[in-house]
Design a protein around this motif. Structure first.
Motif, PDB file in Angstrom:
ATOM      1  N   ASN A 190      -2.108 -49.702  67.750  1.00 50.06           N
ATOM      2  CA  ASN A 190      -1.005 -50.282  68.532  1.00 50.06           C
ATOM      3  C   ASN A 190       0.337 -49.703  68.106  1.00 50.06           C
ATOM      4  OD1 ASN A 190      -0.118 -52.082  70.596  1.00 50.06           O
ATOM      5  ND2 ASN A 190       0.667 -53.457  69.023  1.00 50.06           N
ATOM      6  N   CYS A 191       0.305 -48.740  67.191  1.00 47.73           N
ATOM      7  CA  CYS A 191       1.527 -48.094  66.694  1.00 47.73           C
ATOM      8  C   CYS A 191       1.642 -46.698  67.285  1.00 47.73           C
ATOM      9  CB  CYS A 191       1.502 -47.990  65.171  1.00 47.73           C
ATOM     10  SG  CYS A 191       1.390 -49.578  64.323  1.00 47.73           S
ATOM     11  N   VAL A 192       2.848 -46.338  67.689  1.00 48.21           N
ATOM     12  CA  VAL A 192       3.105 -44.982  68.159  1.00 48.21           C
ATOM     13  C   VAL A 192       3.032 -44.043  66.959  1.00 48.21           C
ATOM     14  CG1 VAL A 192       4.841 -43.479  69.193  1.00 48.21           C
ATOM     15  CG2 VAL A 192       4.531 -45.802  70.063  1.00 48.21           C
ATOM     16  N   PRO A 193       2.205 -42.998  66.999  1.00 45.24           N
ATOM     17  CA  PRO A 193       2.063 -42.112  65.834  1.00 45.24           C
ATOM     18  C   PRO A 193       3.312 -41.273  65.607  1.00 45.24           C
ATOM     19  CG  PRO A 193       0.864 -41.204  67.686  1.00 45.24           C
ATOM     20  CD  PRO A 193       1.352 -42.568  68.117  1.00 45.24           C
ATOM     21  N   THR A 194       3.504 -40.869  64.364  1.00 53.49           N
ATOM     22  CA  THR A 194       4.615 -39.970  64.043  1.00 53.49           C
ATOM     23  C   THR A 194       4.046 -38.586  63.715  1.00 53.49           C
ATOM     24  OG1 THR A 194       4.656 -40.881  61.781  1.00 53.49           O
ATOM     25  CG2 THR A 194       6.207 -41.799  63.378  1.00 53.49           C
ATOM     26  N   GLU A 195       4.416 -38.019  62.617  1.00 50.13           N
ATOM     27  CA  GLU A 195       4.085 -36.631  62.319  1.00 50.13           C
ATOM     28  C   GLU A 195       2.591 -36.415  62.072  1.00 50.13           C
ATOM     29  OE1 GLU A 195       5.658 -33.137  59.244  1.00 50.13           O
ATOM     30  OE2 GLU A 195       6.296 -35.207  59.011  1.00 50.13           O
ATOM     31  N   VAL A 196       2.135 -35.223  62.425  1.00 49.70           N
ATOM     32  CA  VAL A 196       0.815 -34.753  62.000  1.00 49.70           C
ATOM     33  C   VAL A 196       1.054 -33.919  60.747  1.00 49.70           C
ATOM     34  CG1 VAL A 196      -1.252 -33.467  62.612  1.00 49.70           C
ATOM     35  CG2 VAL A 196      -0.001 -34.737  64.373  1.00 49.70           C
ATOM     36  N   SER A 197       0.799 -34.530  59.584  1.00 48.82           N
ATOM     37  CA  SER A 197       1.161 -33.951  58.301  1.00 48.82           C
ATOM     38  C   SER A 197       0.010 -33.139  57.713  1.00 48.82           C
ATOM     39  CB  SER A 197       1.541 -35.082  57.331  1.00 48.82           C
ATOM     40  OG  SER A 197       1.575 -34.638  56.000  1.00 48.82           O
ATOM     41  N   GLN A 229       4.030 -51.554  72.335  1.00 43.67           N
ATOM     42  CA  GLN A 229       3.643 -50.787  71.154  1.00 43.67           C
ATOM     43  C   GLN A 229       4.713 -50.841  70.061  1.00 43.67           C
ATOM     44  OE1 GLN A 229       2.305 -47.082  73.412  1.00 43.67           O
ATOM     45  NE2 GLN A 229       0.818 -47.169  71.749  1.00 43.67           N
ATOM     46  N   LEU A 230       4.255 -50.724  68.839  1.00 44.68           N
ATOM     47  CA  LEU A 230       5.140 -50.711  67.675  1.00 44.68           C
ATOM     48  C   LEU A 230       5.579 -49.284  67.366  1.00 44.68           C
ATOM     49  CD1 LEU A 230       3.110 -53.144  65.411  1.00 44.68           C
ATOM     50  CD2 LEU A 230       5.474 -53.542  66.133  1.00 44.68           C
ATOM     51  N   TYR A 231       6.863 -49.125  67.092  1.00 42.67           N
ATOM     52  CA  TYR A 231       7.424 -47.854  66.639  1.00 42.67           C
ATOM     53  C   TYR A 231       7.791 -47.965  65.166  1.00 42.67           C
ATOM     54  CZ  TYR A 231       8.110 -46.067  71.423  1.00 42.67           C
ATOM     55  OH  TYR A 231       7.935 -45.605  72.697  1.00 42.67           O
ATOM     56  N   ASP A 232       7.559 -46.896  64.425  1.00 46.33           N
ATOM     57  CA  ASP A 232       8.120 -46.781  63.078  1.00 46.33           C
ATOM     58  C   ASP A 232       9.607 -46.491  63.280  1.00 46.33           C
ATOM     59  OD1 ASP A 232       9.101 -45.859  60.635  1.00 46.33           O
ATOM     60  OD2 ASP A 232       7.319 -44.682  60.166  1.00 46.33           O
ATOM     61  N   PRO A 271       1.533 -53.222  59.864  1.00 46.93           N
ATOM     62  CA  PRO A 271       0.788 -53.382  61.116  1.00 46.93           C
ATOM     63  C   PRO A 271      -0.709 -53.562  60.858  1.00 46.93           C
ATOM     64  CG  PRO A 271       2.318 -51.530  61.256  1.00 46.93           C
ATOM     65  CD  PRO A 271       2.286 -51.952  59.819  1.00 46.93           C
ATOM     66  N   LEU A 272      -1.296 -54.508  61.566  1.00 47.71           N
ATOM     67  CA  LEU A 272      -2.727 -54.781  61.386  1.00 47.71           C
ATOM     68  C   LEU A 272      -3.591 -53.801  62.170  1.00 47.71           C
ATOM     69  CD1 LEU A 272      -2.705 -58.694  61.564  1.00 47.71           C
ATOM     70  CD2 LEU A 272      -2.754 -57.227  59.529  1.00 47.71           C
ATOM     71  N   ASP A 273      -3.066 -53.298  63.269  1.00 41.72           N
ATOM     72  CA  ASP A 273      -3.813 -52.383  64.129  1.00 41.72           C
ATOM     73  C   ASP A 273      -3.020 -51.097  64.312  1.00 41.72           C
ATOM     74  OD1 ASP A 273      -5.352 -51.072  65.975  1.00 41.72           O
ATOM     75  OD2 ASP A 273      -5.085 -52.551  67.587  1.00 41.72           O
ATOM     76  N   ALA A 274      -3.445 -50.047  63.625  1.00 42.29           N
ATOM     77  CA  ALA A 274      -2.728 -48.773  63.696  1.00 42.29           C
ATOM     78  C   ALA A 274      -2.701 -48.219  65.112  1.00 42.29           C
ATOM     79  CB  ALA A 274      -3.364 -47.759  62.753  1.00 42.29           C
ATOM     80  N   ARG A 284       0.053 -42.816  61.284  1.00 43.56           N
ATOM     81  CA  ARG A 284       0.039 -43.847  62.324  1.00 43.56           C
ATOM     82  C   ARG A 284      -0.192 -45.212  61.678  1.00 43.56           C
ATOM     83  NH1 ARG A 284      -2.970 -42.960  68.083  1.00 43.56           N
ATOM     84  NH2 ARG A 284      -1.935 -44.651  69.205  1.00 43.56           N
ATOM     85  N   GLY A 285       0.751 -46.098  61.854  1.00 44.33           N
ATOM     86  CA  GLY A 285       0.604 -47.444  61.325  1.00 44.33           C
ATOM     87  C   GLY A 285       1.020 -47.597  59.872  1.00 44.33           C
ATOM     88  N   VAL A 286       1.500 -46.524  59.261  1.00 44.03           N
ATOM     89  CA  VAL A 286       2.076 -46.570  57.915  1.00 44.03           C
ATOM     90  C   VAL A 286       3.398 -45.817  57.951  1.00 44.03           C
ATOM     91  CG1 VAL A 286      -0.108 -46.798  56.667  1.00 44.03           C
ATOM     92  CG2 VAL A 286       0.775 -44.515  57.198  1.00 44.03           C
ATOM     93  N   ALA A 287       4.274 -46.115  57.021  1.00 42.27           N
ATOM     94  CA  ALA A 287       5.620 -45.543  57.048  1.00 42.27           C
ATOM     95  C   ALA A 287       5.594 -44.024  56.984  1.00 42.27           C
ATOM     96  CB  ALA A 287       6.442 -46.101  55.894  1.00 42.27           C
ATOM     97  N   HIS A 288       6.349 -43.398  57.873  1.00 44.61           N
ATOM     98  CA  HIS A 288       6.504 -41.945  57.839  1.00 44.61           C
ATOM     99  C   HIS A 288       7.372 -41.515  56.659  1.00 44.61           C
ATOM    100  CE1 HIS A 288       8.609 -38.152  58.914  1.00 44.61           C
ATOM    101  NE2 HIS A 288       7.429 -37.807  59.393  1.00 44.61           N
ATOM    102  N   ASP A 289       8.418 -42.296  56.373  1.00 51.73           N
ATOM    103  CA  ASP A 289       9.355 -41.948  55.304  1.00 51.73           C
ATOM    104  C   ASP A 289       8.631 -41.887  53.961  1.00 51.73           C
ATOM    105  OD1 ASP A 289      12.397 -41.928  54.399  1.00 51.73           O
ATOM    106  OD2 ASP A 289      11.306 -43.254  53.033  1.00 51.73           O
ATOM    107  N   PRO A 290       8.753 -40.773  53.213  1.00 55.62           N
ATOM    108  CA  PRO A 290       8.012 -40.632  51.961  1.00 55.62           C
ATOM    109  C   PRO A 290       8.358 -41.695  50.916  1.00 55.62           C
ATOM    110  CG  PRO A 290       8.851 -38.502  52.694  1.00 55.62           C
ATOM    111  CD  PRO A 290       9.491 -39.537  53.564  1.00 55.62           C
ATOM    112  N   LYS A 291       9.641 -42.046  50.784  1.00 56.89           N
ATOM    113  CA  LYS A 291      10.020 -43.050  49.780  1.00 56.89           C
ATOM    114  C   LYS A 291       9.491 -44.431  50.164  1.00 56.89           C
ATOM    115  CE  LYS A 291      14.390 -41.940  50.118  1.00 56.89           C
ATOM    116  NZ  LYS A 291      14.218 -40.750  51.001  1.00 56.89           N
ATOM    117  N   ALA A 292       9.572 -44.751  51.446  1.00 60.55           N
ATOM    118  CA  ALA A 292       9.041 -46.037  51.905  1.00 60.55           C
ATOM    119  C   ALA A 292       7.529 -46.087  51.748  1.00 60.55           C
ATOM    120  CB  ALA A 292       9.428 -46.273  53.360  1.00 60.55           C
ATOM    121  N   PHE A 293       6.865 -44.964  51.942  1.00 60.40           N
ATOM    122  CA  PHE A 293       5.415 -44.898  51.791  1.00 60.40           C
ATOM    123  C   PHE A 293       5.004 -45.175  50.348  1.00 60.40           C
ATOM    124  CE2 PHE A 293       1.454 -42.329  51.253  1.00 60.40           C
ATOM    125  CZ  PHE A 293       0.644 -43.046  52.125  1.00 60.40           C
TER     126      PHE A 293
END
Length: 357
Positions: A206-213, A70-73, A201-204, A220-229
């Motif tokens: 397959n990514c370990v989820p981060t925060e429930v915002s 699995q992919l981690y952010d 990531p092509l398949d969310a 999940r599958g997109v950057a958690h960091d606000p600036k990177a997002f």
């Protein structure tokens, strides 16, 4: 002896596995006490690797056990896996100098005293507040960051800041004419064969989820960091997704050195030394320093990511640790994780000493 359950898998050489049982037990305890949902880890001793995983990838909306590959952010590990190496490759090629002013490449930046070395060692003193930062467009955030100012910490105190590595990414872009995340893929990920690591990531699933915002839902599958997002491919401070296996590949290349290393040999040999302007801030090129006495007094290098990730490297004994968790799931900031992570690293350093001897 650590009892492995249905949620735990481990592989590697038996002798090395026994050596790291205290660290493995500490990782299991992090999960069992609820500090993190789960964790993937790997211990590297030269060409030997012991890797494992334990616990869950997700607790909300439902329990999902961790799966292989699995992919981690990895959040700020982007700085040392990616941006640091791109920048130092440019320096080694004569396209950039550590003493170059940031203003030479970022024309809107008003403080020519800030150099590339200041950015790499977090001694730039850049500070300031951007109202409604996370609601700005990428172009608006770009311009706003360039209006920040330099404060009293310039050149004398290490103050960790994403801004330093966002600027470094933009400097690389100005020189090479491509987004920093594209450059990281071209100059680091692809040459090392980190084929699963990506910024998109092509398949969310397959990514370990981060925060429930509250505003973004399950991230999940997109950057958690606000600036990177917001900045997307123009962000050199965060945004990378990687597997444990790929980070083992990265660490082994760093530990082995030579042509396979992502960092030029001239800098790799200096990486365990303090590189701040005053040489006493415990910071190297991108990496932080950890003192150790194995086999003689020398420094390990390490870096962490806000999402719950960490890398440790001992360039002298050719040993390394990869630790990946999603400590911000389901809720950030989970402050208690920080003390527990530091204790885990200290446990690893003590066990590493035994293995080195």
């Amino acid at each position: 002896m650590v009892r492995l359950t249905k949620q735990a898998e481990q592989n590697g050489s038996g002798s090395m596995s026994k050596t790291y049982q205290q660290t493995i037990a500490a990782i299991h305890e992090l999960v069992d006490e609820g500090t993190v949902p789960g964790a993937s880890y790997a211990f590297i001793d030269g060409q030997q690797v012991v890797a494992g995983r334990y616990g869950a990838e997700s607790l909300v909306p439902g329990y999902e056990p961790l799966r292989a590959g699995q992919l981690y952010d990895v959040a700020s590990l982007t700085k040392v896996v990616g941006t640091t190496n791109v920048i130092l490759q440019l320096v080694a090629a004569g396209q950039l100098a550590l003493t170059d002013s940031v203003s030479k490449y970022l024309a809107k930046w008003r403080y020519p005293q800030v150099t590339v070395r200041h950015l790499l060692t977090h001694t730039s003193g850049i500070t300031g507040y951007i109202p409604h930062r996370d609601k700005l467009s990428a172009a608006e955030l770009h311009d706003a960051l360039l209006t920040l100012h330099v404060g009293e910490n310039f050149n004398v105190k290490m103050v960790y800041s994403d801004i330093n590595f966002i600027f470094l990414g933009w400097i690389a872009e100005a020189i090479l004419g491509a987004p920093i995340q594209t450059l990281i893929a071209q100059h680091v990920l692809t040459p090392l064969g980190m084929q699963d690591s990506t910024f998109t990531p092509l398949d969310a699933q397959n990514c370990v989820p981060t925060e429930v915002s509250a505003t973004r839902g399950v991230i999940r599958g997109v950057a958690h960091d606000p600036k990177a997002f917001v900045l997307q491919r123009h962000c050199g401070s965060a945004g990378l997704f990687a597997t444990s296996d790929d980070l083992v590949r990265f660490e082994q290349a760093m530990l082995t050195g030579g042509e396979s290393a992502p960092m030029p040999a001239s800098f790799l040999s200096e990486l365990s030394q303090d590189q701040t302007p005053l040489r006493h801030q415990w910071r190297s090129f991108g990496w932080a320093l950890l003192p150790t006495k194995v086999p003689t007094t020398h420094n390990c290098i390490w870096h962490s990511g806000y999402t719950g990730t960490a890398l440790v490297l001992d360039l002298t004994t050719h040993q390394g640790l990869v630790f990946l968790s999603n400590r911000v799931h389901p809720k950030a900031p989970n402050i208690r994780f920080l003390e527990r992570r530091n204790a885990l690293i200290n446990t690893y350093l003590a066990e590493k000493a035994t293995q080195a001897n």
